[in-house]
Design a protein around this motif. Structure first.
Motif, PDB file in Angstrom:
ATOM      1  N   HIS A  46       0.818  -1.217   0.000  1.00 50.79           N
ATOM      2  CA  HIS A  46       0.000   0.000   0.000  1.00 50.79           C
ATOM      3  C   HIS A  46       0.853   1.269   0.000  1.00 50.79           C
ATOM      4  O   HIS A  46       0.324   2.349  -0.293  1.00 50.79           O
ATOM      5  N   SER A  47       2.120   1.141   0.294  1.00 49.42           N
ATOM      6  CA  SER A  47       2.990   2.325   0.285  1.00 49.42           C
ATOM      7  C   SER A  47       3.549   2.631  -1.103  1.00 49.42           C
ATOM      8  O   SER A  47       4.096   3.715  -1.318  1.00 49.42           O
ATOM      9  N   ASP A  70      -4.828  -3.135  -3.587  1.00 49.19           N
ATOM     10  CA  ASP A  70      -6.155  -3.614  -3.191  1.00 49.19           C
ATOM     11  C   ASP A  70      -6.361  -5.066  -3.607  1.00 49.19           C
ATOM     12  O   ASP A  70      -7.008  -5.846  -2.899  1.00 49.19           O
ATOM     13  N   VAL A  71      -5.816  -5.431  -4.756  1.00 50.81           N
ATOM     14  CA  VAL A  71      -5.893  -6.813  -5.232  1.00 50.81           C
ATOM     15  C   VAL A  71      -5.018  -7.711  -4.369  1.00 50.81           C
ATOM     16  O   VAL A  71      -5.400  -8.834  -4.024  1.00 50.81           O
ATOM     17  N   VAL A  72      -3.846  -7.209  -4.006  1.00 49.24           N
ATOM     18  CA  VAL A  72      -2.939  -7.964  -3.132  1.00 49.24           C
ATOM     19  C   VAL A  72      -3.642  -8.321  -1.825  1.00 49.24           C
ATOM     20  O   VAL A  72      -3.527  -9.451  -1.328  1.00 49.24           O
ATOM     21  N   HIS A 123     -13.163 -10.172 -11.565  1.00 50.82           N
ATOM     22  CA  HIS A 123     -13.432  -8.739 -11.724  1.00 50.82           C
ATOM     23  C   HIS A 123     -14.666  -8.303 -10.940  1.00 50.82           C
ATOM     24  O   HIS A 123     -14.753  -7.136 -10.542  1.00 50.82           O
ATOM     25  N   THR A 124     -15.562  -9.225 -10.675  1.00 50.33           N
ATOM     26  CA  THR A 124     -16.664  -8.902  -9.762  1.00 50.33           C
ATOM     27  C   THR A 124     -16.121  -8.634  -8.368  1.00 50.33           C
ATOM     28  O   THR A 124     -16.527  -7.663  -7.709  1.00 50.33           O
ATOM     29  N   ILE A 125     -15.203  -9.458  -7.908  1.00 51.49           N
ATOM     30  CA  ILE A 125     -14.606  -9.253  -6.586  1.00 51.49           C
ATOM     31  C   ILE A 125     -13.821  -7.952  -6.547  1.00 51.49           C
ATOM     32  O   ILE A 125     -13.891  -7.193  -5.562  1.00 51.49           O
ATOM     33  N   ILE A 126     -13.066  -7.662  -7.602  1.00 54.49           N
ATOM     34  CA  ILE A 126     -12.300  -6.419  -7.640  1.00 54.49           C
ATOM     35  C   ILE A 126     -13.234  -5.215  -7.479  1.00 54.49           C
ATOM     36  O   ILE A 126     -12.965  -4.294  -6.689  1.00 54.49           O
ATOM     37  N   LYS A 127     -14.332  -5.228  -8.203  1.00 55.40           N
ATOM     38  CA  LYS A 127     -15.277  -4.101  -8.111  1.00 55.40           C
ATOM     39  C   LYS A 127     -15.940  -4.029  -6.741  1.00 55.40           C
ATOM     40  O   LYS A 127     -16.154  -2.935  -6.207  1.00 55.40           O
ATOM     41  N   GLU A 128     -16.228  -5.192  -6.159  1.00 52.30           N
ATOM     42  CA  GLU A 128     -16.822  -5.206  -4.822  1.00 52.30           C
ATOM     43  C   GLU A 128     -15.852  -4.647  -3.790  1.00 52.30           C
ATOM     44  O   GLU A 128     -16.247  -3.903  -2.879  1.00 52.30           O
ATOM     45  N   ARG A 129     -14.601  -5.016  -3.902  1.00 54.56           N
ATOM     46  CA  ARG A 129     -13.614  -4.642  -2.881  1.00 54.56           C
ATOM     47  C   ARG A 129     -13.082  -3.226  -3.063  1.00 54.56           C
ATOM     48  O   ARG A 129     -12.754  -2.549  -2.084  1.00 54.56           O
ATOM     49  N   ARG A 169     -14.375  -0.142  -7.992  1.00 47.83           N
ATOM     50  CA  ARG A 169     -14.149   0.081  -9.426  1.00 47.83           C
ATOM     51  C   ARG A 169     -13.411  -1.131  -9.971  1.00 47.83           C
ATOM     52  O   ARG A 169     -12.802  -1.884  -9.219  1.00 47.83           O
ATOM     53  N   ASP A 170     -13.477  -1.290 -11.279  1.00 48.69           N
ATOM     54  CA  ASP A 170     -12.740  -2.388 -11.901  1.00 48.69           C
ATOM     55  C   ASP A 170     -11.294  -1.969 -12.124  1.00 48.69           C
ATOM     56  O   ASP A 170     -10.975  -0.773 -12.156  1.00 48.69           O
ATOM     57  N   MET A 171     -10.411  -2.926 -12.226  1.00 46.48           N
ATOM     58  CA  MET A 171      -8.996  -2.669 -12.509  1.00 46.48           C
ATOM     59  C   MET A 171      -8.482  -3.713 -13.471  1.00 46.48           C
ATOM     60  O   MET A 171      -8.864  -4.887 -13.385  1.00 46.48           O
TER      61      MET A 171
END
Length: 306
Positions: free
Chosen positions: A75-76, A85-87, A244-250, A253-255
């Motif tokens: 995060h740094s 965020d994915v990590v 990508h559903t999880i990415i948007k939930e967490r 936005r999508d990445m």
């Protein structure tokens, strides 16, 4: 004009990258990029001057003493790919529960949580009564802490109990899954994507023989490149949709993911089970498929020169 910098983040055990990634710096130079290699927790590295940071052989992140520090480090970093965020969620295999809720076929799993305070007898009763099964910590990398055991063999079952208690005693959640005979017959298939595009696929030979127990070492895999079938390609697309559903939930936005490795195995009935999604320290088998190294270098260059 100075060349843009890309720093390949690795670990002390792979300070010069692992064998599979070793050609990557030269491939990046050929694309007008200045490559650097740095150990993620080296206190002498100035990460403010690291440019784009690409996660590679950070295989020690899951060790108890490193895990919180690794997430804080991720995060740094201002320009980390894959994103911090994915990590966060991909570092803990509890994400597989959400994948299952989204319709991705999963091997039935018993989750043992440290807070439950299980006794050895309670652990014993949660193992299958017959067949082989696998025990692994929910936070692990490179197969560390994973073991295959035989339910009806007293010594093997005792080993499984002791190994499970070892993980739980150190605050690690544990997954218990039946071992799939389909893995012995056909192995696993890994589908590797760069910037959302399928680059290559490899078939992995079975690694968990009946007496396999991994304490703290990373195990090498035997892989063979091959073209995925249309059916296997569709399996990968179903998994990617859930990712990508999880990415948007967490994240809200999508990445786009720089790299994404999806490991699947056939279920013996024309379908599949998802084994794992690797978005942090994924081995990408760059030396196993003819175009893989150049595909990855091109994907990194695309990010750098956007």
């Amino acid at each position: 004009m100075n060349a843009p910098i890309v720093t390949l983040a690795t670990s002390a055990d792979y300070a010069d990258l692992d064998d599979d990634d070793r050609g990557l710096p030269d491939a990046l130079r050929e694309r007008g990029i200045e490559p650097r290699v740095a150990v993620w927790n080296d206190p002498d590295v100035n990460w403010e001057d690291a440019g784009v940071v690409v996660l590679r052989s950070v295989r020690d992140y899951a060790k108890n003493r490193n895990y919180a520090d690794f997430l804080a480090w991720a995060h740094s970093i201002k320009r980390l790919i894959n994103h911090a965020d994915v990590v966060d969620w991909n570092s803990d295999k509890h994400y597989l529960k959400r994948m299952a809720e989204l319709g991705v076929p999963m091997i039935p799993t018993t989750w043992l949580e440290p807070a439950a305070g299980y006794s050895k007898h309670q652990v014993h009763t949660r193992f299958p009564a017959h067949g082989d099964f696998v025990v692994k910590p929910a936070i692990s990398s490179g197969g560390r802490g994973t073991g295959r055991y035989t339910a009806t063999d007293a010594k093997s079952r005792a080993d499984a109990i002791n190994d499970t208690m070892h993980h739980l005693g150190r605050g690690r959640s544990v997954m218990v899954q039946r071992y799939l005979e389909e893995v012995d017959r056909k192995g696993e298939l890994s589908l590797v994507y760069f910037n959302g595009v399928l680059s290559h696929a490899v078939e992995k030979a079975p690694m968990l023989h009946p007496s396999f127990r991994s304490v703290d070492e990373v195990h090498e895999e035997i892989v063979t490149a091959r073209e995925p079938s249309e059916q296997e390609w569709l399996w990968g697309e179903k998994v990617r949709k859930a990712i990508h559903t999880i990415i948007k939930e967490r994240s809200g936005r999508d990445m786009q993911l720089l790299f994404n490795r999806v490991d699947v195995v056939g279920d013996g009935q024309g379908g599949f089970y998802l084994m794992e999604v690797s978005l942090i320290d994924a081995g990408l088998y760059l030396g196993s498929a003819p175009a893989a190294l150049n595909n990855f270098a091109d994907a990194i260059a695309q990010r750098v020169f956007w």
